[in-house]
Design an enzyme around this catalytic site. Structure first.
Site, PDB file in Angstrom:
ATOM      1  N   ARG A   1       0.521  -8.913  13.753  1.00  0.00           N
ATOM      2  CA  ARG A   1      -0.074  -8.047  12.971  1.00  0.00           C
ATOM      3  C   ARG A   1      -1.152  -8.806  11.951  1.00  0.00           C
ATOM      4  O   ARG A   1      -2.286  -8.044  11.659  1.00  0.00           O
ATOM      5  CB  ARG A   1       1.063  -7.270  12.145  1.00  0.00           C
ATOM      6  CG  ARG A   1       1.636  -6.281  13.038  1.00  0.00           C
ATOM      7  CD  ARG A   1       2.978  -5.853  12.343  1.00  0.00           C
ATOM      8  NE  ARG A   1       3.033  -5.035  11.112  1.00  0.00           N
ATOM      9  CZ  ARG A   1       4.151  -4.988  10.291  1.00  0.00           C
ATOM     10  NH1 ARG A   1       5.125  -5.560  10.372  1.00  0.00           N
ATOM     11  NH2 ARG A   1       3.609  -4.279   9.080  1.00  0.00           N
TER      12      ARG A   1
ATOM     13  N   LYS B   1       0.924  -1.211  -0.103  1.00  0.00           N
ATOM     14  CA  LYS B   1      -0.033   0.037   0.074  1.00  0.00           C
ATOM     15  C   LYS B   1       0.974   1.322  -0.266  1.00  0.00           C
ATOM     16  O   LYS B   1       0.600   2.070  -0.704  1.00  0.00           O
ATOM     17  CB  LYS B   1      -1.002   0.152   1.138  1.00  0.00           C
ATOM     18  CG  LYS B   1      -1.861  -0.982   1.427  1.00  0.00           C
ATOM     19  CD  LYS B   1      -2.766  -0.866   2.613  1.00  0.00           C
ATOM     20  CE  LYS B   1      -2.143  -0.693   3.849  1.00  0.00           C
ATOM     21  NZ  LYS B   1      -1.413  -2.040   4.282  1.00  0.00           N
TER      22      LYS B   1
ATOM     23  N   ARG C   1      11.960  -1.991  10.396  1.00  0.00           N
ATOM     24  CA  ARG C   1      11.130  -1.582  11.236  1.00  0.00           C
ATOM     25  C   ARG C   1      11.124  -2.458  12.525  1.00  0.00           C
ATOM     26  O   ARG C   1      11.157  -3.744  12.164  1.00  0.00           O
ATOM     27  CB  ARG C   1       9.950  -1.344  10.627  1.00  0.00           C
ATOM     28  CG  ARG C   1       9.515  -0.089   9.908  1.00  0.00           C
ATOM     29  CD  ARG C   1       8.173  -0.257   9.068  1.00  0.00           C
ATOM     30  NE  ARG C   1       6.930  -0.646   9.737  1.00  0.00           N
ATOM     31  CZ  ARG C   1       6.049  -0.536   9.098  1.00  0.00           C
ATOM     32  NH1 ARG C   1       5.667  -0.177   7.925  1.00  0.00           N
ATOM     33  NH2 ARG C   1       5.008  -1.023   9.803  1.00  0.00           N
TER      34      ARG C   1
ATOM     35  N   ARG D   1      11.746  -6.188   4.057  1.00  0.00           N
ATOM     36  CA  ARG D   1      11.483  -4.658   3.849  1.00  0.00           C
ATOM     37  C   ARG D   1      12.784  -3.870   4.639  1.00  0.00           C
ATOM     38  O   ARG D   1      13.155  -4.285   5.661  1.00  0.00           O
ATOM     39  CB  ARG D   1      10.332  -4.365   4.194  1.00  0.00           C
ATOM     40  CG  ARG D   1      10.008  -2.995   4.347  1.00  0.00           C
ATOM     41  CD  ARG D   1       8.439  -2.496   4.198  1.00  0.00           C
ATOM     42  NE  ARG D   1       7.956  -2.755   5.599  1.00  0.00           N
ATOM     43  CZ  ARG D   1       6.556  -2.834   5.632  1.00  0.00           C
ATOM     44  NH1 ARG D   1       5.573  -2.328   4.660  1.00  0.00           N
ATOM     45  NH2 ARG D   1       6.178  -2.928   6.922  1.00  0.00           N
TER      46      ARG D   1
ATOM     47  N   ARG E   1      -8.822   1.575  10.271  1.00  0.00           N
ATOM     48  CA  ARG E   1      -8.064   0.014  10.486  1.00  0.00           C
ATOM     49  C   ARG E   1      -9.172  -0.957  11.107  1.00  0.00           C
ATOM     50  O   ARG E   1      -8.995  -2.112  11.315  1.00  0.00           O
ATOM     51  CB  ARG E   1      -7.052   0.398  11.343  1.00  0.00           C
ATOM     52  CG  ARG E   1      -5.972  -0.397  11.627  1.00  0.00           C
ATOM     53  CD  ARG E   1      -4.951  -0.542  10.110  1.00  0.00           C
ATOM     54  NE  ARG E   1      -3.519  -1.019  10.580  1.00  0.00           N
ATOM     55  CZ  ARG E   1      -2.773  -0.662   9.929  1.00  0.00           C
ATOM     56  NH1 ARG E   1      -2.810   0.534   9.369  1.00  0.00           N
ATOM     57  NH2 ARG E   1      -1.400  -1.106  10.430  1.00  0.00           N
TER      58      ARG E   1
HETATM   59  P1  ADP Z   1       1.547  -2.071   7.876  1.00  0.00           P
HETATM   60  O1  ADP Z   1       0.398  -1.609   7.170  1.00  0.00           O
HETATM   61  O2  ADP Z   1       2.752  -2.536   7.312  1.00  0.00           O
HETATM   62  O3  ADP Z   1       1.234  -2.878   9.199  1.00  0.00           O
HETATM   63  P2  ADP Z   1       1.502   0.645   9.283  1.00  0.00           P
HETATM   64  O4  ADP Z   1       2.809   1.480   9.043  1.00  0.00           O
HETATM   65  O5  ADP Z   1       0.225   0.873   8.435  1.00  0.00           O
HETATM   66  O6  ADP Z   1       2.194  -0.803   8.664  1.00  0.00           O
HETATM   67  O7  ADP Z   1       1.314   0.355  10.718  1.00  0.00           O
HETATM   68  C1  ADP Z   1       2.249   0.296  11.570  1.00  0.00           C
HETATM   69  C2  ADP Z   1       1.501   0.164  13.097  1.00  0.00           C
HETATM   70  O8  ADP Z   1       1.054   1.386  13.325  1.00  0.00           O
HETATM   71  C3  ADP Z   1       0.452  -0.565  13.063  1.00  0.00           C
HETATM   72  O9  ADP Z   1       0.780  -1.922  13.637  1.00  0.00           O
HETATM   73  C4  ADP Z   1      -0.393  -0.219  14.491  1.00  0.00           C
HETATM   74  O10 ADP Z   1       0.355  -0.467  15.632  1.00  0.00           O
HETATM   75  C5  ADP Z   1       0.068   1.328  13.887  1.00  0.00           C
HETATM   76  N1  ADP Z   1      -1.193   2.072  13.385  1.00  0.00           N
HETATM   77  C6  ADP Z   1      -0.995   2.469  12.001  1.00  0.00           C
HETATM   78  N2  ADP Z   1      -2.428   2.870  11.457  1.00  0.00           N
HETATM   79  C7  ADP Z   1      -3.339   2.616  12.466  1.00  0.00           C
HETATM   80  C8  ADP Z   1      -4.747   3.036  12.653  1.00  0.00           C
HETATM   81  N3  ADP Z   1      -5.372   3.425  11.739  1.00  0.00           N
HETATM   82  N4  ADP Z   1      -5.069   2.535  13.742  1.00  0.00           N
HETATM   83  C9  ADP Z   1      -4.658   1.811  14.767  1.00  0.00           C
HETATM   84  N5  ADP Z   1      -3.125   1.757  14.560  1.00  0.00           N
HETATM   85  C10 ADP Z   1      -2.432   1.964  13.584  1.00  0.00           C
END
Ligand code: ADP
Length: 214
Positions: free
Chosen positions: A171, A13, A160, A127, A88
């Site tokens: 996750r 994404k 990360r 990654r 999310r």
């Molecule tokens: P990925 O899509 O690879 O899991 P992100 O960068 O979108 O990675 O998210 C990393 C972390 O940030 C998530 O595992 C969560 O802890 C937090 N996070 C990101 N966006 C949200 C959201 N909209 N609601 C709750 N937690 C979030």
């Protein structure tokens, strides 16, 4: 044009969002990038969320809602935006609907990134991310020209904290339980388009084609 990119962690994404943002000249709102920046800068919010993120759990909705409320009202979002990693869960989606209504805006498309779990796990483990501009690289298929260095800004690349194998499992659990129900939610609202996400560049081209007519 207002878009939501929905899909599993490691589904590509972030990379597709960058390409689309460049193509259509609209900002990307990535809650993950915003939270990682807060965490890196050790702000109050950053300190609160660091531990939650490293475990692969969702940050409480109240923090996310504050971030989105602030961000969406900024000048550069007037002509649209791309959400990457938000909403999310159903609560966040309902909040967004209310906020859009309040602002007289609507979401044009929700793209769901269809990809096998085996492939995303392989992607996540390999990654690497730029500390400065958050561009993603991959040790298997998109290596930087110079070891550990971002091609675009020269920033240092890092793995990360949540891309370690144990956290990845968590996750996925969170994704399946909390985020996946959004697929049905947006399907019922006639907003969902599913795209194959095996090859990131193809996903971008496919979405670009669909949006070309807008
Ligand atoms: P990925 O899509 O690879 O899991 P992100 O960068 O979108 O990675 O998210 C990393 C972390 O940030 C998530 O595992 C969560 O802890 C937090 N996070 C990101 N966006 C949200 C959201 N909209 N609601 C709750 N937690 C979030």
């Amino acid at each position: 044009m207002r878009l939501i990119l929905l899909g599993p962690p490691g589904g590509g994404k972030g990379t597709v969002a960058k390409d689309l943002g460049g193509e259509f000249n609209i900002p990307i709102i990535s809650t993950g990038v915003i939270l990682r920046e807060e965490s890196e800068r050790k702000t109050r919010l950053g300190k609160k969320v660091q531990n939650i993120m490293s475990k692969g759990k969702l940050v409480p909705d109240e923090y996310i809602i504050e971030i989105i409320k602030e961000r969406i009202k900024q000048e550069d979002c007037k002509n649209g935006y791309i959400f990457d990693g938000f909403p999310r869960n159903i609560e966040q989606a309902e909040f967004l609907e209310e906020l859009n209504k309040e602002l007289g805006e609507y979401i044009d498309y929700v793209f769901y990134f269809e990809i096998s779990f085996a492939r995303v796990i392989e992607r996540l483990i390999n990654r690497r991310v730029c500390k400065k501009c958050s561009t993603n690289y991959n040790l298997l298929f998109s290596l930087p020209k110079k070891d550990n260095t971002c091609d675009l800004c020269g920033g240092e690349l890092y793995q990360r904290e949540d891309d370690k194998e144990e956290t990845i499992k968590n996750r996925f659990k969170v994704f399946t339980e909390q985020t996946l129900p959004l697929k049905k939610y947006y399907k019922e609202k006639n907003l969902l388009t599913e795209v194959n996400a095996d090859i990131g560049r193809n996903t971008f081209l496919k979405i670009k084609n669909i949006l070309g007519g807008l």
